[in-house]
Design a protein around this motif. Structure first.
Motif, PDB file in Angstrom:
ATOM      1  N   GLY A 235      37.821  35.743  37.174  1.00  0.00           N
ATOM      2  CA  GLY A 235      38.051  36.798  36.187  1.00  0.00           C
ATOM      3  C   GLY A 235      36.786  37.057  35.379  1.00  0.00           C
ATOM      4  O   GLY A 235      35.767  36.385  35.548  1.00  0.00           O
ATOM      5  N   CYS A 236      36.860  38.042  34.513  1.00  0.00           N
ATOM      6  CA  CYS A 236      35.659  38.419  33.753  1.00  0.00           C
ATOM      7  C   CYS A 236      35.231  37.357  32.754  1.00  0.00           C
ATOM      8  O   CYS A 236      34.052  37.158  32.540  1.00  0.00           O
ATOM      9  N   PHE A 237      36.185  36.691  32.126  1.00  0.00           N
ATOM     10  CA  PHE A 237      35.795  35.783  31.035  1.00  0.00           C
ATOM     11  C   PHE A 237      36.226  34.333  31.266  1.00  0.00           C
ATOM     12  O   PHE A 237      36.341  33.562  30.316  1.00  0.00           O
ATOM     13  N   LEU A 254      40.234  40.890  39.009  1.00  0.00           N
ATOM     14  CA  LEU A 254      39.037  40.151  39.426  1.00  0.00           C
ATOM     15  C   LEU A 254      37.836  40.726  38.690  1.00  0.00           C
ATOM     16  O   LEU A 254      37.801  41.936  38.417  1.00  0.00           O
ATOM     17  N   CYS A 255      36.869  39.894  38.422  1.00  0.00           N
ATOM     18  CA  CYS A 255      35.602  40.421  37.891  1.00  0.00           C
ATOM     19  C   CYS A 255      34.842  40.980  39.091  1.00  0.00           C
ATOM     20  O   CYS A 255      34.529  40.236  40.028  1.00  0.00           O
ATOM     21  N   VAL A 256      34.569  42.263  39.074  1.00  0.00           N
ATOM     22  CA  VAL A 256      33.909  42.850  40.252  1.00  0.00           C
ATOM     23  C   VAL A 256      32.390  42.864  40.092  1.00  0.00           C
ATOM     24  O   VAL A 256      31.676  43.408  40.933  1.00  0.00           O
ATOM     25  N   GLY A 257      31.927  42.244  39.001  1.00  0.00           N
ATOM     26  CA  GLY A 257      30.481  42.210  38.766  1.00  0.00           C
ATOM     27  C   GLY A 257      29.820  40.923  39.228  1.00  0.00           C
ATOM     28  O   GLY A 257      28.603  40.839  39.304  1.00  0.00           O
ATOM     29  N   LYS A 258      30.634  39.905  39.532  1.00  0.00           N
ATOM     30  CA  LYS A 258      30.032  38.620  39.929  1.00  0.00           C
ATOM     31  C   LYS A 258      30.017  38.503  41.452  1.00  0.00           C
ATOM     32  O   LYS A 258      31.036  38.773  42.097  1.00  0.00           O
ATOM     33  N   ARG A 294      39.037  45.065  30.855  1.00  0.00           N
ATOM     34  CA  ARG A 294      38.161  43.875  30.845  1.00  0.00           C
ATOM     35  C   ARG A 294      36.769  44.224  31.365  1.00  0.00           C
ATOM     36  O   ARG A 294      35.775  43.684  30.876  1.00  0.00           O
ATOM     37  N   TRP A 295      36.728  45.073  32.365  1.00  0.00           N
ATOM     38  CA  TRP A 295      35.440  45.447  32.958  1.00  0.00           C
ATOM     39  C   TRP A 295      34.517  46.118  31.936  1.00  0.00           C
ATOM     40  O   TRP A 295      33.304  45.991  32.002  1.00  0.00           O
ATOM     41  N   LYS A 296      35.139  46.843  31.013  1.00  0.00           N
ATOM     42  CA  LYS A 296      34.342  47.529  29.981  1.00  0.00           C
ATOM     43  C   LYS A 296      33.611  46.529  29.093  1.00  0.00           C
ATOM     44  O   LYS A 296      32.556  46.815  28.550  1.00  0.00           O
ATOM     45  N   LEU A 297      34.221  45.358  28.912  1.00  0.00           N
ATOM     46  CA  LEU A 297      33.661  44.361  27.995  1.00  0.00           C
ATOM     47  C   LEU A 297      32.805  43.308  28.688  1.00  0.00           C
ATOM     48  O   LEU A 297      32.178  42.487  28.030  1.00  0.00           O
ATOM     49  N   CYS A 298      32.829  43.341  30.016  1.00  0.00           N
ATOM     50  CA  CYS A 298      32.221  42.229  30.766  1.00  0.00           C
ATOM     51  C   CYS A 298      30.759  42.510  31.105  1.00  0.00           C
ATOM     52  O   CYS A 298      30.429  43.550  31.670  1.00  0.00           O
ATOM     53  N   GLU A 299      29.910  41.547  30.787  1.00  0.00           N
ATOM     54  CA  GLU A 299      28.471  41.769  31.024  1.00  0.00           C
ATOM     55  C   GLU A 299      28.164  41.893  32.529  1.00  0.00           C
ATOM     56  O   GLU A 299      27.309  42.666  32.930  1.00  0.00           O
ATOM     57  N   HIS A 300      28.887  41.144  33.349  1.00  0.00           N
ATOM     58  CA  HIS A 300      28.625  41.191  34.797  1.00  0.00           C
ATOM     59  C   HIS A 300      29.030  42.559  35.354  1.00  0.00           C
ATOM     60  O   HIS A 300      28.315  43.166  36.141  1.00  0.00           O
ATOM     61  N   CYS A 301      30.209  43.008  34.958  1.00  0.00           N
ATOM     62  CA  CYS A 301      30.717  44.293  35.461  1.00  0.00           C
ATOM     63  C   CYS A 301      29.815  45.430  34.979  1.00  0.00           C
ATOM     64  O   CYS A 301      29.460  46.329  35.749  1.00  0.00           O
ATOM     65  N   GLN A 302      29.422  45.361  33.705  1.00  0.00           N
ATOM     66  CA  GLN A 302      28.593  46.429  33.161  1.00  0.00           C
ATOM     67  C   GLN A 302      27.198  46.417  33.809  1.00  0.00           C
ATOM     68  O   GLN A 302      26.598  47.482  34.012  1.00  0.00           O
TER      69      GLN A 302
HETATM   70 ZN    ZN Z   1      33.659  41.342  35.027  1.00  0.00          ZN
END
Ligand code: ZN
Ligand code: ACM
Length: 527
Positions: A235-237, A254-258, A294-302
């Motif tokens: 997840g994002c966090f 899922l965190c899609v940035g990692k 969550r994606w809006k707040l997540c550094e990986h996603c952003q």
């Molecule tokens: Zn994320």
């Protein structure tokens, strides 16, 4: 003469004068699964067989003049019964029709000639085992039901917020922990269960014998809290979440940035593919109801969003679905995705859209355009095909009126249709039967037979089918309840809607506010 009591009704039926006394039957043909299955099921409804005497059933699976592999010809005459097909699938279907005829006409089977083949090549049933786990024997019974109704796809919804049901060697916690929830919507008892790899192989083989392709679905990037509960880094966090207890759209995808998320997804799909092998052409990768807060707040996603020049979080979801689709296509499979985007852009040229929601599955322009831009589409319009809905929303009459090919949609991209049994409120096989039956009987005919439909005539045949199903161990909802009065329908809907209390409940709102406070502050501090 009225129609023969058969569901789904065959494409062409001719009825002649005279009847055949079918007290005892004798199978005359090569040993094969179709004949053995027929005999087993027909015996359950009281049919007798003899090796020496009786009405002869001659059957063939090598008749090259039958063009459609699922087609068959069934003849009843003074000479006996004959089934002709060009494959085992057609033979199976011929025997399925014969089973019903024997039950309905017993000792006086009308002389007739049936020439049958399907309208749709892809006739599916989604079975959600994520919300509630169903034992292997229940899955077998569902598959037997599919065969009888000539449904040839089981879309197996194997993962959900409320439970992960498929064993994955590389991630053992998914089933050790992710298959269990501490309690259910209104229940206090824990619930759980999963299919071992051997169970899955057995179920897939059982289905294939019955001409049923099993399409596995691993729903992502949303509807995956059961996996996040086991492996928080997905997840994002890295939050500590529980396997969801209640129904409703959960807010942690899922965190899609990692990159580690993609590693997980491809590892899981690798094992899925190894299990299902060439028994399926498709892999369903979900994509529905993704909450993107969550994606809006997540550094990986952003960071991915910026790096890839994506406009917003919807494009970020498309980026994720595209990467997973590319991987699936590389492995030689076709990805299927739920429609959950407000965009008509192509995710992958070979990707198949699965339309489901009224608003986004209806005849609006974006949906039609995205169907045109797709590698194909499946019609699963919930208004007609979600058989968990209360009968007040979706009566058996309405299920029968279902038009698989929606108006305005491109015919050349049409893959087929699916009905769905979601199981938030279907805790056991008995309830599954009361939801599916008699509606799935009606939907099966809508998928098998093209043309105008007369519900009154159909209901006559349906009454016989309901009785036949009882001999096979399936208890249907009564036709009266399945076409409820306004008052009864309204009450059913109100009862069903109690779930909204949870879906739109306070929990998500409070949790969102908490995540927002905690993680937007953290981000700001870092910047
Ligand atoms: Zn994320
Ligand atoms: C769905 O009903 N969320 C596909």
């Amino acid at each position: 003469m009225e129609r023969l009591k058969l569901i789904p009704y065959p494409k062409n039926v001719e009825i002649f004068d005279g009847t055949l006394d079918c007290k005892t039957l004798k199978l005359c043909g090569q040993d094969c699964f179709a004949a053995a299955d027929f005999m087993e099921k027909a015996k359950k409804s009281g049919v007798d067989f003899s090796q020496e005497s009786g009405v002869e059933i001659k059957y063939y699976a090598d008749c090259s003049d039958i063009a459609d592999a699922e087609g068959y010809e069934l003849t009843v005459s003074a000479d006996g019964i004959e089934i002709r097909a060009s494959s085992q699938a057609g033979l199976l279907y011929g025997f399925c029709s014969l089973r019903q005829l024997l039950f309905n006409y017993g000792n006086a089977l009308p002389y007739c000639k049936i020439q049958d083949e399907p309208y749709l090549k892809y006739r599916g049933l989604l079975f959600d085992v994520g919300r509630y786990f169903f034992e292997k024997k229940d899955v077998f019974a569902i598959l037997d039901f599919c065969l009888l109704h000539k449904i040839n796809v089981l879309h197996w919804h194997l993962t959900e917020d409320q439970g992960w049901r498929i064993e994955i060697d590389k991630y053992p916690l998914l089933t050790q922990k992710g298959s269990k929830r501490s309690h259910t919507n209104f229940g206090v008892r824990p619930h759980g269960g999963f299919y071992s790899k051997n169970d899955i192989r057995e179920i897939v083989a059982y289905a294939n014998e019955r001409n049923i392709q099993v399409i596995p679905e691993i729903d992502m990037p949303g509807h995956i809290q059961s996996a996040l509960a086991c492996y928080p880094y997905l997840g994002c966090f890295d939050r500590k979440l529980k396997v969801a207890t209640h129904w409703g759209v959960k807010h942690d995808p899922l965190c899609v940035g990692k990159e580690s998320t993609y590693e997980f997804v491809f590892d899981v799909l690798e094992e899925v593919i190894e299990l299902f092998g060439k028994n399926t052409k498709y892999i369903h990768i979900g994509g529905d109801e993704v909450f993107r807060h969550r994606w809006k707040l997540c550094e990986h996603c952003q960071s991915i969003l910026e790096k890839e020049g994506l406009k917003d979080e919807e494009e970020l979801q498309m980026y994720f679905m595209r990467r997973v689709s590319e991987w699936v296509v590389d492995k030689g499979y076709i990805p299927i995705m739920w429609n959950g985007l407000n965009s008509d852009k192509v995710v992958h040229p070979q990707g198949v859209w699965h339309f489901w929601s009224d608003e986004r599955g209806g005849n609006n322009d974006v949906v039609i355009r995205s169907a045109k831009n797709s590698g194909g589409y499946i019609n699963g319009n919930s208004a007609y095909s979600y058989l968990d809905f209360p009968y007040g929303w979706l009566s058996v009459k309405k299920a029968y009126e279902y038009q698989p090919l929606p108006e305005g949609f491109p015919e050349d991209k049409f893959v087929g249709s699916e009905i769905s049994l979601w199981t938030e409120y279907v805790p056991n096989f008995k309830t599954a039967c009361a939801r599916l039956l008699p509606r799935a009987c009606a939907s099966s005919e809508a998928m098998w037979l093209e043309g105008k439909k007369d519900y009154v005539e159909f209901e006559n045949r349906l009454k016989s089918m309901v009785k036949y199903l009882e001999t096979q161990g399936y208890k249907s909802c009564s036709l009266k309840k399945a076409n409820p009065s306004k008052l009864r329908g309204g009450l059913q809907s109100a009862w069903f809607n109690r779930r909204v209390l949870h879906w739109q409940g306070l929990h998500n709102l409070i949790d969102d506010a908490y995540v927002e406070r905690k993680f937007s502050k953290k981000r700001k501090r870092k910047q």
